[in-house]
Design a protein around this motif. Structure first.
Motif, mmCIF file in Angstrom:
data_model
loop_
_atom_site.group_PDB
_atom_site.id
_atom_site.type_symbol
_atom_site.label_atom_id
_atom_site.label_comp_id
_atom_site.label_asym_id
_atom_site.label_seq_id
_atom_site.Cartn_x
_atom_site.Cartn_y
_atom_site.Cartn_z
ATOM 1 N N GLU A 28 0.832 -1.212 0.000
ATOM 2 C CA GLU A 28 0.000 0.000 0.000
ATOM 3 C C GLU A 28 0.868 1.266 0.000
ATOM 4 O OE1 GLU A 28 -3.014 0.248 2.988
ATOM 5 O OE2 GLU A 28 -3.748 2.153 2.179
ATOM 6 N N GLN A 29 1.999 1.177 0.710
ATOM 7 C CA GLN A 29 2.904 2.336 0.795
ATOM 8 C C GLN A 29 3.377 2.797 -0.591
ATOM 9 O OE1 GLN A 29 6.034 1.956 3.794
ATOM 10 N NE2 GLN A 29 7.477 2.924 2.408
ATOM 11 N N TRP A 30 3.700 1.845 -1.456
ATOM 12 C CA TRP A 30 4.214 2.284 -2.773
ATOM 13 C C TRP A 30 3.176 2.248 -3.882
ATOM 14 C CZ3 TRP A 30 4.543 -0.866 -7.074
ATOM 15 C CH2 TRP A 30 4.617 -2.252 -6.879
ATOM 16 N N ARG A 77 4.218 4.628 -8.012
ATOM 17 C CA ARG A 77 4.694 3.234 -7.979
ATOM 18 C C ARG A 77 6.217 3.206 -8.045
ATOM 19 N NH1 ARG A 77 -0.163 1.971 -10.836
ATOM 20 N NH2 ARG A 77 -1.754 2.753 -9.465
ATOM 21 N N PHE A 78 6.804 4.030 -7.184
ATOM 22 C CA PHE A 78 8.265 4.178 -7.136
ATOM 23 C C PHE A 78 8.776 3.233 -6.051
ATOM 24 C CE2 PHE A 78 11.818 7.453 -6.034
ATOM 25 C CZ PHE A 78 12.734 6.743 -6.783
ATOM 26 N N LEU A 79 9.601 2.302 -6.453
ATOM 27 C CA LEU A 79 10.092 1.284 -5.532
ATOM 28 C C LEU A 79 11.547 0.958 -5.845
ATOM 29 C CD1 LEU A 79 9.595 -1.059 -3.422
ATOM 30 C CD2 LEU A 79 8.877 -2.443 -5.362
ATOM 31 N N VAL A 80 12.375 0.980 -4.809
ATOM 32 C CA VAL A 80 13.776 0.553 -4.936
ATOM 33 C C VAL A 80 13.935 -0.723 -4.100
ATOM 34 C CG1 VAL A 80 16.150 1.161 -4.236
ATOM 35 C CG2 VAL A 80 14.753 2.828 -5.469
ATOM 36 N N ASN A 81 14.722 -1.669 -4.578
ATOM 37 C CA ASN A 81 15.042 -2.900 -3.842
ATOM 38 C C ASN A 81 15.292 -2.559 -2.366
ATOM 39 O OD1 ASN A 81 16.300 -5.117 -2.695
ATOM 40 N ND2 ASN A 81 17.659 -5.491 -4.433
ATOM 41 N N THR A 85 18.059 0.533 -0.406
ATOM 42 C CA THR A 85 17.522 1.881 -0.132
ATOM 43 C C THR A 85 18.463 2.665 0.787
ATOM 44 O OG1 THR A 85 16.207 0.935 1.650
ATOM 45 C CG2 THR A 85 15.088 1.295 -0.443
ATOM 46 N N GLY A 86 18.268 3.985 0.804
ATOM 47 C CA GLY A 86 19.045 4.842 1.695
ATOM 48 C C GLY A 86 20.480 5.088 1.255
ATOM 49 N N LYS A 87 20.781 4.758 -0.014
ATOM 50 C CA LYS A 87 22.150 4.953 -0.515
ATOM 51 C C LYS A 87 22.208 6.032 -1.593
ATOM 52 C CE LYS A 87 23.110 -0.042 -0.213
ATOM 53 N NZ LYS A 87 24.419 -0.410 0.269
ATOM 54 N N GLY A 88 21.109 6.725 -1.794
ATOM 55 C CA GLY A 88 21.103 7.777 -2.816
ATOM 56 C C GLY A 88 20.680 7.305 -4.199
ATOM 57 N N LEU A 89 20.372 6.009 -4.334
ATOM 58 C CA LEU A 89 20.000 5.496 -5.661
ATOM 59 C C LEU A 89 18.631 6.010 -6.100
ATOM 60 C CD1 LEU A 89 21.233 1.793 -5.290
ATOM 61 C CD2 LEU A 89 22.362 3.675 -6.488
ATOM 62 N N GLY A 90 17.699 6.053 -5.168
ATOM 63 C CA GLY A 90 16.353 6.529 -5.482
ATOM 64 C C GLY A 90 16.376 7.974 -5.955
ATOM 65 N N LYS A 91 17.172 8.773 -5.291
ATOM 66 C CA LYS A 91 17.261 10.184 -5.671
ATOM 67 C C LYS A 91 17.818 10.323 -7.090
ATOM 68 C CE LYS A 91 19.385 14.354 -3.804
ATOM 69 N NZ LYS A 91 20.217 14.737 -2.655
ATOM 70 N N ARG A 92 18.872 9.577 -7.371
ATOM 71 C CA ARG A 92 19.459 9.632 -8.717
ATOM 72 C C ARG A 92 18.454 9.166 -9.768
ATOM 73 N NH1 ARG A 92 24.653 6.131 -8.257
ATOM 74 N NH2 ARG A 92 24.567 6.226 -10.535
ATOM 75 N N TYR A 117 2.811 9.353 6.414
ATOM 76 C CA TYR A 117 3.708 8.517 7.231
ATOM 77 C C TYR A 117 4.992 8.144 6.488
ATOM 78 C CZ TYR A 117 1.925 4.458 4.617
ATOM 79 O OH TYR A 117 1.592 3.581 3.633
ATOM 80 N N ASN A 118 5.018 8.342 5.184
ATOM 81 C CA ASN A 118 6.188 7.961 4.389
ATOM 82 C C ASN A 118 7.193 9.126 4.361
ATOM 83 O OD1 ASN A 118 7.867 6.477 2.813
ATOM 84 N ND2 ASN A 118 6.419 6.156 1.133
ATOM 85 N N VAL A 119 7.712 9.402 5.566
ATOM 86 C CA VAL A 119 8.521 10.602 5.795
ATOM 87 C C VAL A 119 9.744 10.663 4.877
ATOM 88 C CG1 VAL A 119 9.845 11.845 7.558
ATOM 89 C CG2 VAL A 119 7.730 10.682 8.186
ATOM 90 N N GLY A 120 10.420 9.529 4.727
ATOM 91 C CA GLY A 120 11.628 9.490 3.908
ATOM 92 C C GLY A 120 11.340 9.833 2.454
ATOM 93 N N ALA A 121 10.302 9.218 1.906
ATOM 94 C CA ALA A 121 9.956 9.473 0.501
ATOM 95 C C ALA A 121 9.570 10.944 0.310
ATOM 96 C CB ALA A 121 8.815 8.560 0.071
ATOM 97 N N LEU A 124 12.561 13.096 0.222
ATOM 98 C CA LEU A 124 13.256 12.924 -1.064
ATOM 99 C C LEU A 124 12.576 13.780 -2.138
ATOM 100 C CD1 LEU A 124 14.919 11.591 -3.318
ATOM 101 C CD2 LEU A 124 13.591 9.531 -3.010
ATOM 102 N N TYR A 125 11.243 13.746 -2.196
ATOM 103 C CA TYR A 125 10.531 14.523 -3.208
ATOM 104 C C TYR A 125 10.780 16.026 -3.011
ATOM 105 C CZ TYR A 125 8.164 10.045 -3.877
ATOM 106 O OH TYR A 125 7.898 8.715 -4.106
ATOM 107 N N GLU A 126 10.814 16.456 -1.750
ATOM 108 C CA GLU A 126 11.093 17.878 -1.483
ATOM 109 C C GLU A 126 12.509 18.237 -1.923
ATOM 110 O OE1 GLU A 126 9.912 17.843 2.596
ATOM 111 O OE2 GLU A 126 7.905 18.613 2.140
ATOM 112 N N LYS A 127 13.434 17.320 -1.648
ATOM 113 C CA LYS A 127 14.833 17.594 -2.025
ATOM 114 C C LYS A 127 15.014 17.776 -3.518
ATOM 115 C CE LYS A 127 17.594 15.910 1.730
ATOM 116 N NZ LYS A 127 18.169 14.754 2.378
ATOM 117 N N VAL A 128 14.267 17.007 -4.321
ATOM 118 C CA VAL A 128 14.443 17.152 -5.762
ATOM 119 C C VAL A 128 13.576 18.280 -6.346
ATOM 120 C CG1 VAL A 128 15.145 14.734 -6.008
ATOM 121 C CG2 VAL A 128 12.818 15.396 -6.558
#
Ligand SMILES: CC(C)(COP(=O)(O)OP(=O)(O)OC[C@H]1O[C@@H](n2cnc3c(N)ncnc32)[C@H](O)[C@@H]1OP(=O)(O)O)[C@@H](O)C(=O)NCCC(=O)NCCS
Length: 152
Positions: A28-30, A77-81, A85-92, A117-121, A124-128
């Motif tokens: 549901e999160q993604w 539907r953005f999903l990283v293995n 996660t947390g290594k900067g791959l999603g942002k790139r 609740y998906n604080v990290g995501a 990330l969206y704000e950062k980009v």
């Protein structure tokens, strides 16, 4: 980092495995309420405009153009293995996908939804460069965010 339209059968199975190992809430999160748990390959087959993300030829995740409107593309539907996660791959990957979408001169903005609740995501969206344009609560608090061409 490469973003390629479509997804092969092996990589569909990776998405199914990553998701079902984490459980219903993770799906549901993604994916919001649009997909049923457990996720199956045939549900992925029914998703149009899905893009595969590769890093050094390794399949690391997916992202989708959910709706192509007149001047806006709604993504999700953005999903990283989960192991990567947390290594900067999603942002790139996201920056690359945004650039790809904005290459179309008719497109002026990109929108997406993210749960509160998906604080990290959301960070990330704000950062980009995405900004919140709408908040809904039915029943879960969710933000619609937008990025306009040329603003960041
Ligand atoms: C969301 C997701 C695709 C992001 O990919 P990722 O590779 O983990 O993201 P990154 O490592 O590139 O993180 C990018 C930024 O977001 C921030 N961030 C990411 N996860 C975070 C977390 N859990 N908490 C706080 N900040 C976080 C980091 O600060 C990072 O910024 P930095 O590069 O300046 O340090 C990935 O975490 C994921 O697949 N999550 C599960 C599915 C999901 O929730 N998808 C989004 C649905 S809207």
């Amino acid at each position: 980092m490469k973003i390629i339209k479509g997804i092969n059968d092996k990589n569909k199975n990776d998405i199914v495995k990553w998701t079902n190992e984490k459980g219903k809430d993770f799906l549901e999160q993604w994916a919001g309420a649009s997909l049923d748990f457990p996720l199956t390959v045939s549900q992925i087959d029914n998703m149009s405009n899905i893009y595969s993300i590769f890093c050094e030829n390794e399949f690391i995740g997916i992202i989708q153009k959910i709706r192509e409107e007149t001047e806006n593309v709604h993504i999700g539907r953005f999903l990283v293995n989960p192991e990567l996660t947390g290594k900067g791959l999603g942002k790139r990957a996201l920056i690359e996908f945004i650039n790809l979408i904005f290459q179309d001169e008719n497109v002026n903005s990109i929108t997406l939804n993210v749960f509160d609740y998906n604080v990290g995501a959301k960070k990330l969206y704000e950062k980009v460069g995405f900004k919140v344009v709408n908040v809904t609560e039915n029943p879960m608090k969710k933000y619609m965010m937008i990025m306009k061409k040329g603003e960041k």
